[in-house]
Motif scaffolding. Structure first.
Motif, mmCIF file in Angstrom:
data_model
loop_
_atom_site.group_PDB
_atom_site.id
_atom_site.type_symbol
_atom_site.label_atom_id
_atom_site.label_comp_id
_atom_site.label_asym_id
_atom_site.label_seq_id
_atom_site.Cartn_x
_atom_site.Cartn_y
_atom_site.Cartn_z
ATOM 1 N N GLN A 303 31.066 -11.681 -8.513
ATOM 2 C CA GLN A 303 29.831 -10.951 -8.596
ATOM 3 C C GLN A 303 30.327 -9.513 -9.329
ATOM 4 O OE1 GLN A 303 28.809 -11.499 -4.644
ATOM 5 N NE2 GLN A 303 27.418 -13.022 -4.743
ATOM 6 N N LYS A 304 31.174 -8.856 -8.892
ATOM 7 C CA LYS A 304 31.753 -7.708 -9.604
ATOM 8 C C LYS A 304 31.867 -7.864 -10.835
ATOM 9 C CE LYS A 304 34.909 -4.025 -8.440
ATOM 10 N NZ LYS A 304 36.242 -3.961 -8.623
ATOM 11 N N ASN A 306 30.766 -10.150 -12.924
ATOM 12 C CA ASN A 306 29.530 -10.463 -13.797
ATOM 13 C C ASN A 306 28.718 -9.072 -13.781
ATOM 14 O OD1 ASN A 306 29.799 -12.922 -14.068
ATOM 15 N ND2 ASN A 306 28.391 -13.428 -12.251
ATOM 16 N N ASN A 307 28.643 -8.140 -12.910
ATOM 17 C CA ASN A 307 27.935 -6.741 -13.044
ATOM 18 C C ASN A 307 28.569 -6.073 -14.052
ATOM 19 O OD1 ASN A 307 25.964 -7.458 -10.876
ATOM 20 N ND2 ASN A 307 27.391 -6.282 -9.348
ATOM 21 N N GLU A 308 30.071 -5.943 -13.936
ATOM 22 C CA GLU A 308 30.831 -5.142 -15.069
ATOM 23 C C GLU A 308 30.716 -5.663 -16.521
ATOM 24 O OE1 GLU A 308 34.690 -4.955 -13.444
ATOM 25 O OE2 GLU A 308 33.823 -3.435 -11.602
ATOM 26 N N ASN A 310 28.180 -7.675 -17.711
ATOM 27 C CA ASN A 310 26.783 -7.875 -17.931
ATOM 28 C C ASN A 310 26.510 -9.379 -18.591
ATOM 29 O OD1 ASN A 310 24.558 -6.756 -18.221
ATOM 30 N ND2 ASN A 310 25.570 -4.803 -19.160
#
Ligand SMILES: [Zn+2]
Ligand SMILES: [Zn+2]
Length: 352
Positions: A303-304, A306-308, A310
């Motif tokens: 999840q981390k 994916n956030n970083e 994008n």
């Protein structure tokens, strides 16, 4: 100075083009050629099969997958990356399967690295299988396996030992009797004390756990292996050891994140009917299924990540940031467009 260089280099291209086409040449960092041409040919074969079984839409999509590739290249050849392309994202597409597996490997490498930094973990490679099934049974069997995996991962013994996991489905097909062999590859991050003392879960215990999760009347085949560092007697330095551990883990990642279905599993040589039947069964069985999943600390890391990044994992391009200058020599990167040429059966540079 720069524009002069561009003019010279495009002049060179034009001159060469009179005699021959410029074919795509794209390699991995280790120098091995990337299989663009092979994957494109395999995708075209799949498109033909989809057409024969009446899946016209999918046939068109798979047939145009990766037709146009835009690369950014250093004029001196230090760097080359795919910055734009169309990929069909059809589950069975060999081109997309290759691109996706590159992505997953890249993602897992960085995620396991992050997890290893903050937790004291050991890694285990687990394979869970069921009895071979026929084509019509495949869809339901995979569904059942995923539910069984869910049950297994909820068990106390699992939760006590496993801190994170990554699972991927693979389906192979037997060419002798046409049966299918769906199995789940799992990379498990276990507690540092897992291999010592009372917590250790032996292979036989894993088999029983998997049978209970499957609720099967037979004992399924299970394989479990420690992700091991090959011992080098001369090795002493701690840095070298961690480097080797990293490499052992990367090998396990490559094993886990390989293609869900290899083209050889449905392409039956010299047998169109067999190929088309396999495509029909596999297409139906894989529809709407989550081919990969994460749990525990790896899910958090994902999840981390994916956030970083994008949604980077979804693009299937090289995923490196678009750079204007070559990192090695500082030259301006140039764009090169390659298109699939049916007659030559190869990627040819598109003239500007
Ligand atoms: Zn595709
Ligand atoms: Zn350069």
């Amino acid at each position: 100075m720069l524009s002069l260089y561009i003019r010279i280099s495009s002049g060179v291209i034009k001159q060469m083009d009179i005699n021959k086409h410029i074919a795509l040449n794209d390699s991995y960092k280790n120098g091995k050629k990337k299989p663009w041409r092979l994957r494109k040919k395999q995708s075209n074969q799949l498109a033909n099969s989809y057409k024969r079984i009446g899946e016209i839409n999918k046939s068109l999509r798979v047939g145009s997958c990766g037709n146009v590739l835009l690369f950014q290249e250093c004029p001196d050849g230090h760097q080359k990356q795919l910055v734009r392309a169309f990929f069909c994202k059809v589950r069975l597409c060999p081109m997309c399967a290759w691109r996706r597996s590159l992505k997953i490997v890249q993602q897992l490498k960085s995620m396991t690295h992050i997890v290893n930094q903050s937790h004291s973990l050991k890694w285990v490679f687990l394979t869970l299988t069921v009895k071979n099934v026929s084509g019509p049974e495949l869809d339901e069997t995979i569904r059942h396996m995923f539910q069984s995996w869910q049950r297994l991962s909820q068990r106390k013994v699992f939760k006590d030992n496993v801190k994170g996991w990554f699972r991927a489905l693979e389906v192979t097909r037997s060419n002798s009797d046409g049966s299918y062999h769906p199995h789940i590859h799992v990379l498990l991050a276990v507690t540092a004390g897992y291999f010592a003392g009372k917590n250790y879960v032996r292979k036989e215990k894993w088999r029983v756990l998997w049978q209970e999760a499957l609720r099967s009347d037979y004992m399924p085949v299970v394989d479990i292996r420690k992700v091991k560092v090959k011992r080098n007697p001369n090795q002493e330095a701690e840095t070298l050891k961690s480097e080797e551990q990293k490499r052992a883990l990367e090998a396990a990642i490559l094993e886990t994140a390989k293609y869900p279905v290899k083209p050889a599993s449905y392409a039956v040589p010299g047998n169109r009917q067999g190929t088309d039947d396999a495509v029909r069964h596999l297409d139906r069985a894989l529809r709407g299924k989550r081919m990969i999943a994460f749990g525990g600390v790896l899910k958090q890391a994902q999840q981390k990540w994916n956030n970083e990044n994008n949604g980077e994992a979804e693009t299937l391009t090289d995923g490196e940031k678009k750079e204007c200058q070559c990192a090695t020599c500082g030259s301006n990167m140039l764009e090169h467009l390659y298109t699939w040429n049916i007659g030559l059966s190869n990627y040819i540079e598109h003239e500007h």
